[in-house]
Design a protein around this motif. Sequence first.
Motif, PDB file in Angstrom:
ATOM      1  N   TRP A   1       0.816  -1.061  -0.033  1.00 59.36           N
ATOM      2  CA  TRP A   1      -0.106   0.011   0.142  1.00 59.36           C
ATOM      3  C   TRP A   1       0.835   1.217  -0.056  1.00 59.36           C
ATOM      4  CZ3 TRP A   1      -1.642  -4.533   1.747  1.00 59.36           C
ATOM      5  CH2 TRP A   1      -2.883  -5.111   1.357  1.00 59.36           C
ATOM      6  N   LEU A   2       0.883   2.110  -1.095  1.00 55.12           N
ATOM      7  CA  LEU A   2       1.396   3.396  -1.121  1.00 55.12           C
ATOM      8  C   LEU A   2       1.170   4.397  -0.063  1.00 55.12           C
ATOM      9  CD1 LEU A   2       1.553   3.177  -5.048  1.00 55.12           C
ATOM     10  CD2 LEU A   2       3.276   2.757  -3.501  1.00 55.12           C
ATOM     11  N   PRO A   3       1.752   5.296   0.262  1.00 53.58           N
ATOM     12  CA  PRO A   3       1.150   6.417   1.124  1.00 53.58           C
ATOM     13  C   PRO A   3       0.102   7.070   0.734  1.00 53.58           C
ATOM     14  CG  PRO A   3       3.835   6.743   0.715  1.00 53.58           C
ATOM     15  CD  PRO A   3       3.080   5.636  -0.287  1.00 53.58           C
ATOM     16  N   ASP A   4      -0.298   6.973  -0.752  1.00 54.98           N
ATOM     17  CA  ASP A   4      -1.804   7.899  -1.070  1.00 54.98           C
ATOM     18  C   ASP A   4      -2.661   6.774  -1.047  1.00 54.98           C
ATOM     19  OD1 ASP A   4      -0.914   7.802  -4.842  1.00 54.98           O
ATOM     20  OD2 ASP A   4      -1.167   6.064  -3.193  1.00 54.98           O
ATOM     21  N   GLY A   5      -2.579   5.695  -0.435  1.00 54.33           N
ATOM     22  CA  GLY A   5      -3.598   4.768  -0.432  1.00 54.33           C
ATOM     23  C   GLY A   5      -3.805   3.688  -1.432  1.00 54.33           C
ATOM     24  N   ARG A   6      -3.117   4.078  -2.753  1.00 55.09           N
ATOM     25  CA  ARG A   6      -3.227   3.159  -3.907  1.00 55.09           C
ATOM     26  C   ARG A   6      -2.504   1.690  -3.455  1.00 55.09           C
ATOM     27  NH1 ARG A   6      -0.110   5.039  -8.363  1.00 55.09           N
ATOM     28  NH2 ARG A   6       0.866   6.194  -6.836  1.00 55.09           N
ATOM     29  N   TRP A   7      -3.197   0.577  -4.053  1.00 53.10           N
ATOM     30  CA  TRP A   7      -2.428  -0.829  -3.633  1.00 53.10           C
ATOM     31  C   TRP A   7      -1.768  -1.069  -4.969  1.00 53.10           C
ATOM     32  CZ3 TRP A   7      -5.032  -5.455  -5.936  1.00 53.10           C
ATOM     33  CH2 TRP A   7      -4.286  -6.730  -5.246  1.00 53.10           C
ATOM     34  N   ASP A   8      -0.438  -1.364  -4.796  1.00 52.57           N
ATOM     35  CA  ASP A   8       0.196  -1.856  -5.761  1.00 52.57           C
ATOM     36  C   ASP A   8       1.083  -3.062  -5.382  1.00 52.57           C
ATOM     37  OD1 ASP A   8       3.504  -0.485  -7.239  1.00 52.57           O
ATOM     38  OD2 ASP A   8       2.582  -2.083  -7.686  1.00 52.57           O
ATOM     39  N   PRO A   9       0.493  -4.120  -5.956  1.00 53.99           N
ATOM     40  CA  PRO A   9       0.755  -5.724  -5.608  1.00 53.99           C
ATOM     41  C   PRO A   9       2.030  -6.266  -6.438  1.00 53.99           C
ATOM     42  CG  PRO A   9      -0.727  -5.722  -7.125  1.00 53.99           C
ATOM     43  CD  PRO A   9      -0.625  -4.361  -6.826  1.00 53.99           C
ATOM     44  N   SER A  10       2.787  -5.284  -7.250  1.00 56.44           N
ATOM     45  CA  SER A  10       3.814  -5.633  -8.117  1.00 56.44           C
ATOM     46  C   SER A  10       4.848  -6.293  -7.426  1.00 56.44           C
ATOM     47  CB  SER A  10       4.696  -4.358  -8.898  1.00 56.44           C
ATOM     48  OG  SER A  10       3.763  -3.422  -9.073  1.00 56.44           O
ATOM     49  N   GLY A  11       5.066  -5.979  -6.212  1.00 54.73           N
ATOM     50  CA  GLY A  11       6.255  -6.885  -5.325  1.00 54.73           C
ATOM     51  C   GLY A  11       6.199  -8.485  -5.141  1.00 54.73           C
ATOM     52  N   VAL A  12       4.829  -8.911  -5.380  1.00 62.38           N
ATOM     53  CA  VAL A  12       4.424 -10.246  -5.215  1.00 62.38           C
ATOM     54  C   VAL A  12       3.713 -11.031  -6.339  1.00 62.38           C
ATOM     55  CG1 VAL A  12       2.079  -9.937  -3.998  1.00 62.38           C
ATOM     56  CG2 VAL A  12       3.402 -11.694  -3.672  1.00 62.38           C
ATOM     57  N   VAL A  13       2.906 -10.060  -7.313  1.00 60.94           N
ATOM     58  CA  VAL A  13       1.946 -10.599  -8.137  1.00 60.94           C
ATOM     59  C   VAL A  13       2.867 -11.199  -9.304  1.00 60.94           C
ATOM     60  CG1 VAL A  13       1.725  -8.670  -9.873  1.00 60.94           C
ATOM     61  CG2 VAL A  13      -0.061 -10.134  -9.436  1.00 60.94           C
ATOM     62  N   LYS A  14       4.156 -10.873  -9.567  1.00 56.30           N
ATOM     63  CA  LYS A  14       4.978 -11.802 -10.651  1.00 56.30           C
ATOM     64  C   LYS A  14       5.191 -12.827 -10.352  1.00 56.30           C
ATOM     65  CE  LYS A  14       9.492 -10.447 -11.329  1.00 56.30           C
ATOM     66  NZ  LYS A  14      10.656 -10.078 -12.017  1.00 56.30           N
ATOM     67  N   GLY A  15       5.673 -13.310  -8.874  1.00 51.19           N
ATOM     68  CA  GLY A  15       5.953 -14.602  -8.364  1.00 51.19           C
ATOM     69  C   GLY A  15       5.027 -15.423  -8.209  1.00 51.19           C
ATOM     70  N   TRP A  16       3.725 -14.593  -7.772  1.00 51.98           N
ATOM     71  CA  TRP A  16       2.429 -15.524  -7.576  1.00 51.98           C
ATOM     72  C   TRP A  16       2.038 -15.910  -8.827  1.00 51.98           C
ATOM     73  CZ3 TRP A  16      -2.399 -13.830  -9.145  1.00 51.98           C
ATOM     74  CH2 TRP A  16      -3.422 -14.553  -8.626  1.00 51.98           C
ATOM     75  N   ALA A  17       1.841 -15.131 -10.121  1.00 52.28           N
ATOM     76  CA  ALA A  17       1.533 -15.450 -11.121  1.00 52.28           C
ATOM     77  C   ALA A  17       2.357 -16.338 -11.959  1.00 52.28           C
ATOM     78  CB  ALA A  17       1.227 -14.173 -12.001  1.00 52.28           C
ATOM     79  N   VAL A  18       3.536 -16.360 -11.878  1.00 50.57           N
ATOM     80  CA  VAL A  18       4.527 -17.605 -12.374  1.00 50.57           C
ATOM     81  C   VAL A  18       4.195 -18.685 -11.655  1.00 50.57           C
ATOM     82  CG1 VAL A  18       6.707 -18.013 -12.792  1.00 50.57           C
ATOM     83  CG2 VAL A  18       5.977 -15.632 -13.307  1.00 50.57           C
ATOM     84  N   GLU A  19       4.257 -18.680 -10.390  1.00 48.00           N
ATOM     85  CA  GLU A  19       4.240 -20.050  -9.659  1.00 48.00           C
ATOM     86  C   GLU A  19       2.580 -20.618 -10.094  1.00 48.00           C
ATOM     87  OE1 GLU A  19       4.538 -19.690  -5.420  1.00 48.00           O
ATOM     88  OE2 GLU A  19       3.754 -21.694  -5.082  1.00 48.00           O
ATOM     89  N   ASN A  20       1.627 -19.966 -10.179  1.00 48.51           N
ATOM     90  CA  ASN A  20       0.402 -20.403 -10.648  1.00 48.51           C
ATOM     91  C   ASN A  20       0.407 -20.781 -12.013  1.00 48.51           C
ATOM     92  OD1 ASN A  20      -0.694 -20.047  -7.999  1.00 48.51           O
ATOM     93  ND2 ASN A  20      -1.664 -18.041  -8.546  1.00 48.51           N
ATOM     94  N   ALA A  21       0.989 -20.088 -12.801  1.00 52.72           N
ATOM     95  CA  ALA A  21       1.124 -20.531 -14.187  1.00 52.72           C
ATOM     96  C   ALA A  21       1.917 -21.903 -14.587  1.00 52.72           C
ATOM     97  CB  ALA A  21       1.421 -19.367 -15.158  1.00 52.72           C
ATOM     98  N   ALA A  22       2.903 -21.863 -13.726  1.00 52.92           N
ATOM     99  CA  ALA A  22       3.762 -23.044 -13.760  1.00 52.92           C
ATOM    100  C   ALA A  22       3.189 -24.502 -13.571  1.00 52.92           C
ATOM    101  CB  ALA A  22       4.906 -22.750 -12.917  1.00 52.92           C
ATOM    102  N   ARG A  23       2.117 -24.338 -12.604  1.00 51.54           N
ATOM    103  CA  ARG A  23       1.444 -25.732 -12.421  1.00 51.54           C
ATOM    104  C   ARG A  23       0.764 -26.178 -13.593  1.00 51.54           C
ATOM    105  NH1 ARG A  23      -0.652 -22.499  -7.613  1.00 51.54           N
ATOM    106  NH2 ARG A  23       0.938 -23.008  -6.009  1.00 51.54           N
ATOM    107  N   LEU A  24       0.607 -25.438 -14.659  1.00 48.71           N
ATOM    108  CA  LEU A  24      -0.067 -26.088 -15.844  1.00 48.71           C
ATOM    109  C   LEU A  24       0.745 -26.890 -16.413  1.00 48.71           C
ATOM    110  CD1 LEU A  24      -1.490 -22.690 -17.317  1.00 48.71           C
ATOM    111  CD2 LEU A  24      -2.937 -24.520 -16.557  1.00 48.71           C
ATOM    112  N   LEU A  25       2.224 -27.194 -16.112  1.00 46.62           N
ATOM    113  CA  LEU A  25       3.195 -27.961 -16.739  1.00 46.62           C
ATOM    114  C   LEU A  25       3.462 -29.046 -15.614  1.00 46.62           C
ATOM    115  CD1 LEU A  25       5.904 -25.319 -17.737  1.00 46.62           C
ATOM    116  CD2 LEU A  25       4.112 -26.615 -19.367  1.00 46.62           C
TER     117      LEU A  25
END
Lengths: 244, 156
Positions: free
Chosen positions: A96-120
């Motif tokens: 959460w940024l100081p202005d209240g916006r939510w920025d999940p960039s720090g985790v969404v890359k790893g999370w998305a790749v881990e989930n997509a990898a399960r397809l293999l």
Amino acid sequence: MSDRRAWVARIMGMPISVHVRGPEVGRNQDVAARVERVFAELRRMDALFSTYRPDSEVSRLNRHELTLAECDPLVREVIDLCERAAQATDGYFDAWLPDGRWDPSGVVKGWAVENAARLLADLPGHDYYLNAAGDIALDAGGSGWRIGIEDPTDRGQVLGVLVAQRGGIATSGTAARGAHVRNPHTDTTATGLLSVTVAGASLTWADVYATAAFARGAAALDWLRTLTGWQAVVVDATGEVSWC
Amino acid sequence: MRRIVIVIASTISGLVLLFSYHTSTNRAGTTAAATGGAQPGVVPSAPDPSSPSSPLPNGGPSGSDRVVNGAPVSIEWGIVQVQITVRNGKIIQARTLQAPDENGHSLFVNQEALPVLDREAVSAQSARIDAVSGASETSQGYAQSLQSAIDTAHLS
């Protein structure tokens, strides 16, 4: 080598490499079809979560054009993940940024790749890894995959090799994009380290811990040593390398 | 394929070395708590010049070399421990301190007893990296990256 094949696509603004190892993999249409599904899934995640895309659900949520209830259920899942990540890292992972916006960039890359990898995962007799610009999800039998840890001071060199059979490896650092990881406790950009690499059972959490450790700066190594079951490599501002 | 140099720098607080080595059963080692053998970490004095060892490039060990004992690594049939000599951040020599005999008992040795392990620790060309993890990359950065070289080698 006919038993190994790579596919590369540009998604989420970065190169995504998929490597699969198995008998005659280059001619295996099942494998090729699965890899396309992996890319399609990552494109879907990019459309939902990218803060660089004004039409993503996260961007629209942050502009209050959407309510959380109107978003894809995965958005709620990632919000919950960010809350757990903040608790697990003494707040050094903070989406959460100081202005209240939510920025999940720090985790969404790893999370998305881990989930997509399960397809293999259920391709019989095959090893694989997905590398999204340094975040790697992998599964391999036998002697595993040999993952070089990039030297942040010289991208043509590696600091050493981690041999991994299953799980994830994530690196957070300044090597390529400049000091872009924010220390949420001081709201300044963390510059105390050049890079942090974390390896363990889950790429999602490797990503969280690498991001949080990088934000901690000089105190990162002591904190990483408390994480049982996770390995890490820290390169400080002088270029000194520590393993734990 | 770009030349790849393995550089492992040591710290005063100790060093954990992660190795892959090829044995007849092709298993990878895992780190384990030290159960004996030489104390892991920096060795206070220069290596014993009378012990048998391969000739070092650029002559013998100098006063600025740092000698480090790796943590003992438990493999299925015993314990392996390696000592490395680091000069200017590069490994210039690797020696095996202990290695198991065929009955699974660890022996203390003064010479490289597992040449595949030691050569891989020192020689860049045999590093055989499958993938590279580094900080986030820009699209321009990818073209110069080791990962792109590895990808290119397997695109078809």
